[in-house]
Design a protein around this motif. Structure first.
Motif, short mmCIF file in Angstrom:
data_model
loop_
_atom_site.label_atom_id
_atom_site.label_comp_id
_atom_site.label_asym_id
_atom_site.label_seq_id
_atom_site.Cartn_x
_atom_site.Cartn_y
_atom_site.Cartn_z
N GLY A 96 26.91 50.62 34.16
CA GLY A 96 28.01 49.95 34.83
C GLY A 96 28.63 48.96 33.87
O GLY A 96 28.39 49.02 32.66
N ARG A 97 29.41 48.05 34.38
CA ARG A 97 30.07 47.03 33.57
C ARG A 97 29.74 45.65 34.11
O ARG A 97 29.81 45.41 35.31
N THR A 98 29.37 44.76 33.21
CA THR A 98 29.20 43.35 33.56
C THR A 98 30.56 42.71 33.34
O THR A 98 31.11 42.79 32.24
N GLY B 48 19.49 43.72 33.84
CA GLY B 48 20.26 44.72 33.10
C GLY B 48 19.99 44.61 31.61
O GLY B 48 19.41 43.64 31.12
N ILE B 49 20.42 45.64 30.89
CA ILE B 49 20.22 45.72 29.45
C ILE B 49 21.60 45.72 28.80
O ILE B 49 22.38 46.65 29.01
N PHE C 159 25.11 57.43 37.05
CA PHE C 159 23.76 57.87 36.71
C PHE C 159 23.79 58.54 35.34
O PHE C 159 24.70 59.32 35.04
N ALA C 160 22.80 58.22 34.47
CA ALA C 160 22.81 58.77 33.12
C ALA C 160 21.42 58.71 32.50
O ALA C 160 20.54 58.00 32.99
N ARG D 214 29.62 46.97 28.81
CA ARG D 214 28.83 48.11 29.27
C ARG D 214 27.37 47.68 29.37
O ARG D 214 26.80 47.13 28.43
N THR D 215 26.77 47.93 30.53
CA THR D 215 25.42 47.46 30.82
C THR D 215 24.59 48.59 31.42
O THR D 215 25.07 49.32 32.28
N ALA D 216 23.36 48.74 30.96
CA ALA D 216 22.44 49.74 31.50
C ALA D 216 21.53 49.08 32.53
O ALA D 216 21.11 47.93 32.36
#
Length: 94
Positions: A27-29, A60-61, A11-12, A43-45
């Motif tokens: 998280g990570r894709t 995801g972004i 969470f961020a 790294r994915t938001a």
């Protein structure tokens, strides 16, 4: 086909938009294939549905950490995007 969410998410604060701070998860894709190029551990938001794109299937972004690895040419009249890996392509994702 929808993407599956990464196993571990953090969470961020993802940033600030016109309506204020946007909170979500990082998280990570594990893998993304762009033409003949494979990228790993990106790294994915993941923003809540209420603040992300209203486009169907926007999961995801990926953002600038992915795009900085390519030289880009936008061909707006023909709705095309050209990507060419640059000198930062092989740098591991943070």
């Amino acid at each position: 086909q929808p993407f599956s969410m990464p196993d571990s998410l953090t969470f961020a604060n993802l940033g600030t938009g016109l309506s204020g701070d946007i909170f979500g998860q990082y998280g990570r894709t594990s893998r993304l294939r762009v033409a003949e190029h494979d990228l790993h551990d990106i790294r994915t938001a993941f923003a809540p549905a209420a603040v992300r794109s209203k486009q169907q299937g926007a999961d995801g972004i990926l953002g600038n950490d992915l795009m900085r690895r390519f030289n880009t040419v936008y061909d707006y009249p023909h709705s095309r995007l050209f990507l060419k890996p640059n000198q930062t392509f092989g740098v591991p994702f943070d």
